[in-house]
Motif scaffolding. Structure first.
Motif, mmCIF file in Angstrom:
data_model
loop_
_atom_site.group_PDB
_atom_site.id
_atom_site.type_symbol
_atom_site.label_atom_id
_atom_site.label_comp_id
_atom_site.label_asym_id
_atom_site.label_seq_id
_atom_site.Cartn_x
_atom_site.Cartn_y
_atom_site.Cartn_z
ATOM 1 N N GLY A 155 0.810 -1.221 0.000
ATOM 2 C CA GLY A 155 0.000 0.000 0.000
ATOM 3 C C GLY A 155 0.841 1.268 0.000
ATOM 4 N N ALA A 156 2.162 1.120 -0.067
ATOM 5 C CA ALA A 156 3.047 2.290 0.017
ATOM 6 C C ALA A 156 2.983 3.121 -1.259
ATOM 7 C CB ALA A 156 4.485 1.851 0.281
ATOM 8 N N HIS A 157 3.379 4.359 -1.123
ATOM 9 C CA HIS A 157 3.414 5.276 -2.258
ATOM 10 C C HIS A 157 4.538 4.870 -3.210
ATOM 11 C CE1 HIS A 157 3.924 9.123 -4.391
ATOM 12 N NE2 HIS A 157 2.695 9.405 -3.983
ATOM 13 N N TYR A 191 -5.380 -3.149 5.621
ATOM 14 C CA TYR A 191 -4.557 -2.433 4.641
ATOM 15 C C TYR A 191 -3.252 -1.917 5.234
ATOM 16 C CZ TYR A 191 -8.782 -2.689 1.859
ATOM 17 O OH TYR A 191 -9.883 -3.152 1.191
ATOM 18 N N GLN A 192 -2.852 -2.557 6.362
ATOM 19 C CA GLN A 192 -1.542 -2.228 6.944
ATOM 20 C C GLN A 192 -0.528 -3.251 6.463
ATOM 21 O OE1 GLN A 192 -3.018 -2.891 10.930
ATOM 22 N NE2 GLN A 192 -2.706 -0.712 11.416
ATOM 23 N N THR A 211 4.075 3.267 6.381
ATOM 24 C CA THR A 211 3.234 4.310 5.808
ATOM 25 C C THR A 211 2.257 4.822 6.863
ATOM 26 O OG1 THR A 211 3.387 3.320 3.607
ATOM 27 C CG2 THR A 211 1.545 4.820 4.004
ATOM 28 N N SER A 255 -1.984 5.840 3.954
ATOM 29 C CA SER A 255 -1.704 5.333 2.608
ATOM 30 C C SER A 255 -2.525 6.125 1.598
ATOM 31 C CB SER A 255 -2.020 3.837 2.514
ATOM 32 O OG SER A 255 -3.406 3.628 2.566
ATOM 33 N N ASP A 261 0.083 2.103 9.062
ATOM 34 C CA ASP A 261 0.705 0.851 9.498
ATOM 35 C C ASP A 261 0.800 0.811 11.021
ATOM 36 O OD1 ASP A 261 1.020 -0.092 6.910
ATOM 37 O OD2 ASP A 261 3.094 0.595 6.711
#
Lengths: 343, 343
Positions: free
Chosen positions: B164-166, B192-193, B219, B222, B229
């Motif tokens: 989910g990181a940029h 979503y972590q 993150t 996100s 996270d």
């Protein structure tokens, strides 16, 4: 506030260029994070009393040194307008992007670059030089280097510049992971230009040793004495040996706008990339660096990285691909183009 | 001009969020480089007619998307004042540097960082993330990596982040020369972590394979769903395995200012580095990114490169070392701190 600022610029000759910061003023900037909002008038009063008088003085006509631009009231007004719009020049379809594109087109004209050349506003020439090293790296090793890193194929890359070059060329080699030692620092001739005979000899020596010469950074306006390398001769050498020909024109490149300086820059139109700052001779307020790349397609391939949340549309607000963020390290980008366009 | 801009912001609710750019307006931005100066009034009229109506609309209360900040009139006025001063925040002894230092101090307070922590304004979180990778690289390999490059010792470095990181985390690996493939993308859990069990398993696997895990980017907010996270759990894993613990808090980290969000960020105070943008939740005009580093000395060692023309004095205009340019890639630096300080 606008009147205060215009008055300040009007009367600046009557003020000292620089004055030491009194200890009590300095101490005021060690106060803790405020937990309550302050009235704007109070913050403004603090600005007038504690900040305005204690700047470096580069806007003052008596200031001389360190290649600082002075800025102009027009640039200041444009920056205010840009902050009001608060545009993000990373992408999407809006007119600020067209303003930046127009400045790119103007720079293509100025440097006789082809229509396929690309350009981008960045913080300054340090960043523009780093980007040029990164794009040259992709030309030398292919776009796979972005996936694989330098450990696999990058060991043999070597670059060249003059002993009179700005320190940010070495920094670019450091930050890009190539290492400062992979930059050959060529001695200067009597005119403080890069010694082109020694440059060519160094390239041949490295190639014979099994290394891969890939990049040469010429200087247009050295930081110590303002010397301009013999750009035509460096272009010839780069062409002969297949090197990327970069010009660090931080404060010299905009000499193209002067009939006196322009002949000294002959050969700059052959560069693969040119880096310079509108905030120096251009007198645009800080910061407004710029990079121009001859091969716009390669430039794109060196930086583009589509992500789902940056999905492009063919129409509406999310149209207009490629976006400026496809050409550089930043996704959120300020509207540096407007103050340049106004100036 | 100031009145026009304030009127625009006052009446913005009555305007459309976004409107397509008519072809004739777009065409106006393909005109050639002017050879003569234009009167300011004419340039301003062109701004009002051709630029102001065709922006992306993020200052509009009806705008929703892409995590854009809206900016404020106060930020706009501060940006105008900063452009009038035209300060270069690269270095020397002037009060704008103290303003930036005060914001650094405020951020230390906010994130419970020690007095030895350092901080720097940058364009945005993309740059702040890249800088964190570069400093972590120096911690992992020693400052020699700046001279020697990654080819010698960098082959074994691996980093970790969540699916989910940029995308700019992967870009940071690319630009730093480490390669995108050296970034392990760990799956997310149902919230979503980052899945911390899988994170730890991946680190162990890599270490057993003879690689050198060195960096994990958690993150905080996100870009797709705003997930944060489990920072405490990631901090534990980083501590256990000797990894640099970075938090990409581009739009979530300033949640520390909210009593509701702050508990969700527990563990952020243990980070080695935090990256975020004042131009998102902070509503400061573009651009105003920031990076905070726990180990200010290491941060300095990863970027400082004294050159003769940047000679420091113990008194006068050239005093005040270390300078901000010793902590990042830019030498010419705009006064991003002022609009943040005002806001």
């Amino acid at each position: 506030m606008l009147d205060d600022m215009l008055d300040y610029l009007k009367d600046i000759r009557a003020r000292p260029v620089w004055q030491p910061i009194p200890a009590p003023v300095r101490a005021r900037f060690t106060e803790a994070l405020p937990s309550q909002p302050s009235p704007l008038a109070q913050v403004h009063a603090s600005f007038m009393q504690d900040i305005l008088p204690y700047t470096v003085g580069n806007a003052h006509p008596g200031f001389f040194g360190w290649v600082h631009g002075a800025g102009t009231p027009v640039g200041m007004l444009a920056e205010m307008l840009a902050a009001g719009l608060n545009a993000n020049l990373g992408g999407r379809d809006h007119i600020p992007i067209e303003v930046e594109r127009q400045v790119v087109q103007w720079m293509r004209e100025l440097f006789s670059f082809p229509d396929t050349a690309s350009g981008l506003f960045v913080t300054g020439t340090s960043m523009a030089n780093l980007m040029s090293v990164l794009v040259a790296r992709v030309r030398a090793l292919g776009a796979d280097v972005r996936e694989d890193g330098l450990a696999a194929a990058g060991a043999r890359l070597v670059a060249y510049t003059s002993a009179g070059a700005h320190g940010c060329i070495a920094q670019a080699m450091d930050l890009a992971g190539l290492g400062i030692r992979a930059l050959r620092v060529i001695p200067m001739n009597a005119q403080y230009q890069i010694d082109t005979a020694r440059l060519e000899a160094a390239i041949v020596l490295d190639r014979d040793a099994g290394l891969q010469p890939f990049f040469v950074a010429a200087t247009a306006g050295s930081v110590d004495v303002g010397a301009i390398d013999d750009l035509g001769a460096v272009a010839d050498i780069a062409a002969r040996h297949g090197l990327w020909f970069h010009v660090d024109g931080a404060y010299g490149a905009l000499g193209m706008l002067s009939a006196v300086v322009k002949p000294l820059l002959a050969g700059i139109e052959r560069a693969d990339s040119i880096a310079f700052d509108f905030h120096k001779w251009g007198q645009v307020p800080y910061d407004a660096g710029f990079v121009l790349m001859r091969d716009g397609e390669l430039h794109y391939r060196a930086f583009a990285s589509p992500a789902a949340y940056l999905r492009r549309d063919t129409r509406g607000m999310a149209a207009g691909s490629p976006w400026p963020c496809d050409f550089g390290p930043d996704l959120s980008r300020g509207f540096r183009a407007l103050k340049t366009w106004f100036t």
